[in-house]
Motif scaffolding. Structure first.
Motif, PDB file in Angstrom:
ATOM      1  N   ARG A   1     -51.582 -36.552 -79.884  1.00 33.20           N
ATOM      2  CA  ARG A   1     -51.136 -35.856 -78.681  1.00 33.20           C
ATOM      3  C   ARG A   1     -51.152 -34.341 -78.848  1.00 33.20           C
ATOM      4  NH1 ARG A   1     -46.671 -38.408 -80.705  1.00 33.20           N
ATOM      5  NH2 ARG A   1     -44.940 -37.133 -81.452  1.00 33.20           N
ATOM      6  N   GLN A   2     -51.347 -33.842 -80.072  1.00 35.16           N
ATOM      7  CA  GLN A   2     -51.405 -32.406 -80.290  1.00 35.16           C
ATOM      8  C   GLN A   2     -52.829 -31.861 -80.199  1.00 35.16           C
ATOM      9  OE1 GLN A   2     -49.460 -32.509 -84.147  1.00 35.16           O
ATOM     10  NE2 GLN A   2     -47.636 -31.537 -83.305  1.00 35.16           N
TER      11      GLN A   2
ATOM     12  N   THR B   1     -52.751 -44.723 -70.735  1.00 36.89           N
ATOM     13  CA  THR B   1     -51.459 -44.422 -71.340  1.00 36.89           C
ATOM     14  C   THR B   1     -51.136 -45.343 -72.506  1.00 36.89           C
ATOM     15  OG1 THR B   1     -49.066 -44.219 -70.902  1.00 36.89           O
ATOM     16  CG2 THR B   1     -50.251 -45.915 -69.677  1.00 36.89           C
TER      17      THR B   1
ATOM     18  N   GLN C   1     -53.251 -34.339 -69.562  1.00 37.18           N
ATOM     19  CA  GLN C   1     -52.350 -35.137 -70.387  1.00 37.18           C
ATOM     20  C   GLN C   1     -50.918 -34.621 -70.329  1.00 37.18           C
ATOM     21  OE1 GLN C   1     -53.536 -36.690 -74.321  1.00 37.18           O
ATOM     22  NE2 GLN C   1     -51.846 -35.525 -75.185  1.00 37.18           N
TER      23      GLN C   1
ATOM     24  N   THR D   1     -51.301 -34.676 -84.841  1.00 33.00           N
ATOM     25  CA  THR D   1     -51.209 -35.954 -84.164  1.00 33.00           C
ATOM     26  C   THR D   1     -52.156 -35.996 -82.993  1.00 33.00           C
ATOM     27  OG1 THR D   1     -49.490 -35.248 -82.634  1.00 33.00           O
ATOM     28  CG2 THR D   1     -48.762 -36.067 -84.766  1.00 33.00           C
TER      29      THR D   1
ATOM     30  N   GLU E   1     -41.486 -36.484 -74.463  1.00 29.45           N
ATOM     31  CA  GLU E   1     -41.068 -35.102 -74.709  1.00 29.45           C
ATOM     32  C   GLU E   1     -40.324 -34.542 -73.505  1.00 29.45           C
ATOM     33  OE1 GLU E   1     -43.771 -31.327 -74.899  1.00 29.45           O
ATOM     34  OE2 GLU E   1     -43.713 -32.212 -76.907  1.00 29.45           O
TER      35      GLU E   1
ATOM     36  N   ARG F   1     -46.176 -43.313 -74.192  1.00 32.27           N
ATOM     37  CA  ARG F   1     -45.698 -41.950 -74.427  1.00 32.27           C
ATOM     38  C   ARG F   1     -46.611 -40.918 -73.778  1.00 32.27           C
ATOM     39  NH1 ARG F   1     -42.658 -39.220 -79.325  1.00 32.27           N
ATOM     40  NH2 ARG F   1     -42.712 -37.078 -78.546  1.00 32.27           N
ATOM     41  N   GLU F   2     -47.899 -40.942 -74.149  1.00 31.40           N
ATOM     42  CA  GLU F   2     -48.864 -40.031 -73.538  1.00 31.40           C
ATOM     43  C   GLU F   2     -49.477 -40.664 -72.293  1.00 31.40           C
ATOM     44  OE1 GLU F   2     -49.514 -40.697 -76.976  1.00 31.40           O
ATOM     45  OE2 GLU F   2     -48.557 -38.907 -77.797  1.00 31.40           O
ATOM     46  N   TRP F   3     -49.550 -39.877 -71.249  1.00 27.34           N
ATOM     47  CA  TRP F   3     -50.185 -40.309 -70.000  1.00 27.34           C
ATOM     48  C   TRP F   3     -51.328 -39.358 -69.708  1.00 27.34           C
ATOM     49  CZ3 TRP F   3     -48.230 -44.142 -66.384  1.00 27.34           C
ATOM     50  CH2 TRP F   3     -47.141 -44.870 -66.893  1.00 27.34           C
ATOM     51  N   ARG F   4     -52.529 -39.931 -69.513  1.00 26.58           N
ATOM     52  CA  ARG F   4     -53.713 -39.120 -69.242  1.00 26.58           C
ATOM     53  C   ARG F   4     -54.317 -39.492 -67.887  1.00 26.58           C
ATOM     54  NH1 ARG F   4     -57.361 -39.039 -74.778  1.00 26.58           N
ATOM     55  NH2 ARG F   4     -55.879 -37.907 -76.109  1.00 26.58           N
TER      56      ARG F   4
ATOM     57  N   GLU G   1     -47.723 -45.390 -78.442  1.00 26.81           N
ATOM     58  CA  GLU G   1     -48.227 -44.271 -79.248  1.00 26.81           C
ATOM     59  C   GLU G   1     -49.565 -44.556 -79.931  1.00 26.81           C
ATOM     60  OE1 GLU G   1     -45.040 -42.969 -81.864  1.00 26.81           O
ATOM     61  OE2 GLU G   1     -44.224 -41.700 -80.267  1.00 26.81           O
TER      62      GLU G   1
ATOM     63  N   ASP H   1     -46.996 -35.537 -72.150  1.00 28.21           N
ATOM     64  CA  ASP H   1     -46.173 -36.294 -73.095  1.00 28.21           C
ATOM     65  C   ASP H   1     -44.871 -36.627 -72.371  1.00 28.21           C
ATOM     66  OD1 ASP H   1     -44.336 -37.087 -75.075  1.00 28.21           O
ATOM     67  OD2 ASP H   1     -45.403 -35.956 -76.621  1.00 28.21           O
TER      68      ASP H   1
END
Length: 272
Positions: free
Chosen positions: A4-5, A165, A186, A2, A191, A168-171, A126, A188
């Motif tokens: 975010r991974q 963002t 980054q 994904t 999570e 879900r993910e914030w950078r 997402e 999550d």
């Protein structure tokens, strides 16, 4: 794998974050109240988030999250950038007073963005942040890589820090990084909220809250101090490793080779 991974080029030294950051006074902050507020926001909107458009995601989740992080903001302020009209979703400010003082300056980009502590760009829930999203009805900027989009906004506005963002993910991006679009920090958020790990959540709060962007008496903010500390720490660790190799390990290896060669020579002599 994904979005975010995927591994990213780190904006800060991970070893510094894992060890040295915990020695800082900022690490002593109690994050329980902020955690609960963001957790309540997420839980209350969780069922809706995957169905929302970009604008709806901003209204329902991202804007309230920015409020909880302590920012005052002005949305959709146009900047000319490199000759083109560009519009970051949010210009972020330290306080309502700073924001209100900036409203009349919107026609003067230099004066306006001189008061901005960061810009923020929001995407639908997402949405992948490192690739183009073709034929996507929820993406207003089709065929645009959000990472390059925020980098362009940073260049155009002259603001040092940017938040990207998808809820879900914030950078976190830094205009003065060696590669603005591909070097970022980054987190999550979902999570962290679902795991209820306050220590890990503390990283999110420390790096994305309004206080992280406030300049101290030396003209640096928390993020810049951490980046400088990361660089200094990484350099020192690298030098120590070099010294270890050349002062201890290499001589031991060389000694072992000499001893082995000597034994081999003795063996040949005895055979003769």
């Amino acid at each position: 794998m994904t979005d975010r991974q995927k591994p990213n080029k780190p904006l800060f030294s991970q070893h510094y974050l894992d060890h040295r950051l915990k020695e800082s006074p900022e690490w002593q902050v109690d994050v329980a109240a902020e955690f609960q507020k963001l957790k309540n926001l997420y839980i209350s909107k969780k069922a809706l988030l995957s169905t929302l458009s970009e604008a709806q995601t901003e209204e329902v989740f991202i804007k309230p999250a920015l409020d909880l992080l302590g920012f005052s903001h002005i949305p959709q302020v146009t900047t000319r950038g490199k000759g083109r009209a560009e519009r970051p979703d949010y210009a972020l400010f330290n306080s309502e007073n700073d924001r209100d003082a900036a409203y009349p300056l919107q026609s003067n980009e230099t004066a306006f963005y001189g008061r901005v502590i960061a810009i923020a760009e929001a995407k639908y829930w997402e949405r992948p942040l490192s690739k183009v999203s073709k034929n996507d009805n929820r993406d207003f900027y089709k065929n645009t890589n959000p990472s390059f989009q925020i980098a362009s906004y940073l260049t155009g506005t002259g603001v040092d820090w940017g938040i990207l963002t998808n809820g879900r993910e914030w950078r976190l991006y830094y205009r003065q990084a060696s590669s603005t679009a591909t070097e970022f920090y980054q987190v999550d958020l979902v999570e962290l909220l679902e795991a209820e790990d306050l220590d890990k959540f503390k990283y999110f709060l420390l790096f994305f809250r309004q206080e992280a962007f406030v300049k101290d008496s030396q003209g640096r903010n928390f993020l810049e101090r951490v980046r400088d500390g990361s660089t200094t720490y990484a350099t020192r660790v690298g030098n120590e490793l070099k010294a270890l190799v050349f002062d201890r390990i290499f001589p031991d290896l060389a000694g072992g080779f000499v001893a082995d060669a000597t034994r081999r020579g003795e063996a040949v002599t005895s055979e003769q």
